[in-house]
Design an enzyme around this catalytic site. Structure first.
Site, PDB file in Angstrom:
ATOM      1  CE  LYS A 288     -47.046   3.187  -7.761  1.00 41.65           C
ATOM      2  NZ  LYS A 288     -48.428   2.991  -7.289  1.00 41.65           N
ATOM      3  CD  GLU A 387     -60.127   6.504   3.176  1.00 41.56           C
ATOM      4  OE1 GLU A 387     -59.085   5.880   2.900  1.00 41.56           O
ATOM      5  OE2 GLU A 387     -60.172   7.758   3.260  1.00 41.56           O
ATOM      6  NE  ARG A 415     -57.891   8.551   6.408  1.00 37.02           N
ATOM      7  CZ  ARG A 415     -56.943   9.013   5.590  1.00 37.02           C
ATOM      8  NH1 ARG A 415     -56.316   8.196   4.781  1.00 37.02           N
ATOM      9  NH2 ARG A 415     -56.649  10.285   5.578  1.00 37.02           N
TER      10      ARG A 415
END
Length: 646
Positions: A288, A387, A415
């Site tokens: 990243k 979640e 969610r």
């Protein structure tokens, strides 16, 4: 390797020739490495001008080039999970010259958007949806007799969500042509990527190996024990040099680990995979922030970037303040954000009660929980991008005596809605939800806006729903939710408040009790949360009464009734969808109680509001002070109500 972000447009002779993937395919293979360097430099330059996500995009530059070089996009469907990493994709698909409009009103969206480009095959913003979407596209193509490839690119973080594994399991069952690329940027590119691992990965993607593999299975299918033994032998062999056993068990042909920054190697692997049949999983390893030193060293901190181009470059704090449309206040320059108020409060309550635990689905840093995690590591639980699990995990804790506090963004609590109803509220468990990013969030657009939580929370039995209007009220209402024996929610916006001084202590306020903020004549504004301050600003000019309602559920019906009896017009204001929101709750009470008084409801319209600056978005929605004043004047005129101030 770049040590700083370019402030002027870098020289990109190859990139300038690529207006779409067809142009990309005209380049020679040995030119792709240079194209990757140019694309990386241009990405840094453009994000430096506009702000936005760039760490993930830097990590998939080579993969993006290879995918568009090998596959026939947009006929072949490419789905990016979450979409943080899709900026290089946008640059290569006809939007290079529009990148300086990124995240600005009327400009490019921060995430892939179907209405923006035919190359954006699926709108994203929440994680772990790509495999399901690509699988649906695969079935749609087969049903309609279309020949195409379907590719989902998903990160290792998004792979932690159960939805991703549900889709993987279904794909293995359907046993048709889909390619899932697992972009693993949580690992360093070390000796195991290369050498034996890369050799086997290339072999598993080769035509001869897969010809023998599928042919043997056809022959051995007539002898089930032999087929099972052959499958086990292949599984054990792969397991010795790769982590792909799980995917093989689900039904995928696992290929990995592959260096995700080797453009030519990726092209070679993808060309082979393109000829294979059945579900394929390509596991690549990337870094990243690749190519930008500061981002490589701090991939989390440099996940996104504030604007640093010509002109004023606001720091994080002033940018958040501006996004919330808060009038500059010298006293509030050093005041904490709402997330920090929550984080400080959480540490304070944890010191007083050892049963307090904090839970977050991969939002700990953004929710202000870093200090809590450092001070109480055994009571901090980051469950990753899950979640639904976070909510039921909290319910399990609450059922056995703990006091869990779930820190979650409004848009992501959606969610876990079934779990909120079934596992928490139905059992009346003592779980408190600290709901961050409520209301509009600006440049990230409708996928991240918290526009609906008041509507979807207030209809749930047993819930207490609170809307603090400033930093001190946030502290007080968090304490109120903590002391309440049952499910509760405190929702607050992104960024900073008006700079209110926070009183010490953890004492609760009375459940369902509003607070009169200003006494005026003719009109009473019942304001919820972030709308109290613009309501007060409008009230000063028009001599209006303002009530900080604090609670959406239970409502302070006594105060509402008192306001209805003493005024000629009631106005409700909320930074939430008007449909089913706090204003609707007030209307229901007035109707049920037979109050005969005109009512003006102000809130977010029945639409998904596109990205932009929050102050302008609020103004467009009629929720700034000037718009509130104008709406009230019009309503008074329409109702033929006389008011001296108005």
């Amino acid at each position: 390797m770049l040590n700083e972000i370019p402030l002027s447009r870098p020289d990109t002779p190859l990139l300038d020739k690529v207006d779409n993937p067809d142009d990309l395919k005209l380049l020679e293979l040995d030119q792709l490495a240079q194209l990757a360097e140019e694309l990386r430099a241009f990405l840094l330059y453009s994000v430096g001008q506009t702000g936005g996500h760039f760490g993930a995009g830097l990590g998939v530059v080579e993969l993006t080039i290879a995918l568009h070089y090998v596959f026939d996009t947009p006929n072949d469907k490419l789905v990016w999970d979450v979409g943080h990493q899709a900026y290089p994709h946008k640059i290569l698909t006809g939007r290079r010259d529009q990148m300086l409009t990124m995240r600005q009103a009327g400009g490019l969206a921060a995430f892939p958007n179907r209405s923006e480009s035919e190359y954006d095959t699926f709108g994203v913003g929440h994680s772990s949806t790509s495999i399901s979407a690509a699988l649906g596209m695969m079935v749609a193509a087969k049903t309609q007799g279309k020949e195409r490839h379907n590719i989902a690119v998903i990160g290792d973080g998004a792979m932690t969500a159960g939805m991703a594994f549900e889709a993987l399991n279904h794909a293995g069952h359907l046993d048709d042509n889909i390619l899932v690329i697992l972009n693993d940027n949580n690992m360093s590119i070390s000796n195991n990527v290369g050498g034996l691992s890369s050799y086997f990965a290339r072999m598993w993607a080769s035509k001869p190996y897969n010809f023998i593999r599928t042919g043997s299975k056809r022959v051995l299918s007539k002898i089930p024990p032999a087929l099972k033994a052959a499958h086990r032998a292949e599984e054990y062999m792969k397991g010795m040099v790769s982590p792909g056993t799980l995917f093989e068990e689900i039904g995928f042909n696992y290929i990995g680990l592959i260096d995700g920054h080797d453009t030519n190697g990726l092209v070679d692997i993808l060309r082979n995979i393109k000829t294979l049949r059945g579900p394929q999983l390509l596991h690549i390893v990337t870094q990243k922030g690749k190519g930008y030193l500061e981002s490589e060293n701090d991939p989390f901190g440099m996940h996104a970037l504030s604007k640093i181009g010509p002109g004023p470059a606001p720091n994080t704090e002033s940018a958040e303040t501006a996004e919330e449309g808060i009038k500059p206040n010298p006293k509030s320059n050093s005041s904490p954000s709402y997330s920090e108020v929550f984080g400080n409060w959480l540490c304070e309550v944890a010191q007083h009660d050892e049963l307090t635990v904090g839970i977050t689905p991969a939002m700990g840093e953004g929710s202000g929980m870093s200090k809590f995690a450092a001070q109480f590591p055994d009571r901090f639980h980051d469950v990753a991008i899950a979640e639904q699990h976070a909510v039921t995990f909290a319910a399990g804790m609450a059922s056995d005596g703990l006091k869990p506090i779930v820190a979650i963004y409004s848009t992501f609590l959606q969610r876990g809605y079934d779990q909120l109803i079934h596992d928490v509220a139905l059992q009346n468990l003592n779980v408190m939800f600290a709901i961050d990013r409520a209301g509009l969030v600006g440049e990230d657009g409708p996928t991240h806006a918290g526009s609906f939580d008041l509507s979807y929370l207030r209809c749930i039995p047993n819930m207490v729903v609170m809307t603090p209007s400033n930093e001190d009220e946030t502290h007080k209402l968090l304490s109120t939710g903590y002391h309440f024996d049952g499910p509760s929610a405190v929702r607050y916006p992104r960024g900073k408040g008006p700079g209110a001084v926070i009183e010490t202590g953890l004492d609760p306020v009375e459940i369902g009790k509003a607070k009169l903020r200003r006494h005026g004549s003719a009109v009473a504004i019942l304001a919820f949360g972030s709308m109290v301050n613009p309501a007060l600003e409008a009230a000063e000019k028009l001599d209006l009464t303002v009530v900080d309602m604090r609670f959406v559920k239970p409502l302070d019906i006594g105060t509402i009734g008192d306001m209805a009896e003493k005024h000629q017009l009631l106005v409700t204001i909320e930074e939430n969808s008007l449909m089913g929101g706090a204003g609707s709750a007030v209307n229901e009470f007035l109707l049920a109680s037979n109050y005969q008084i005109p009512v003006l409801n102000l809130g977010l319209p029945d639409a998904f509001l596109e990205h932009g600056k929050v102050p302008q978005m609020l103004a467009d929605a009629g929720l700034d002070a000037a718009s509130i004043s104008a709406a009230i004047k019009k309503k008074l005129k329409d109702c033929k109500i006389q008011s001296e101030a108005v």
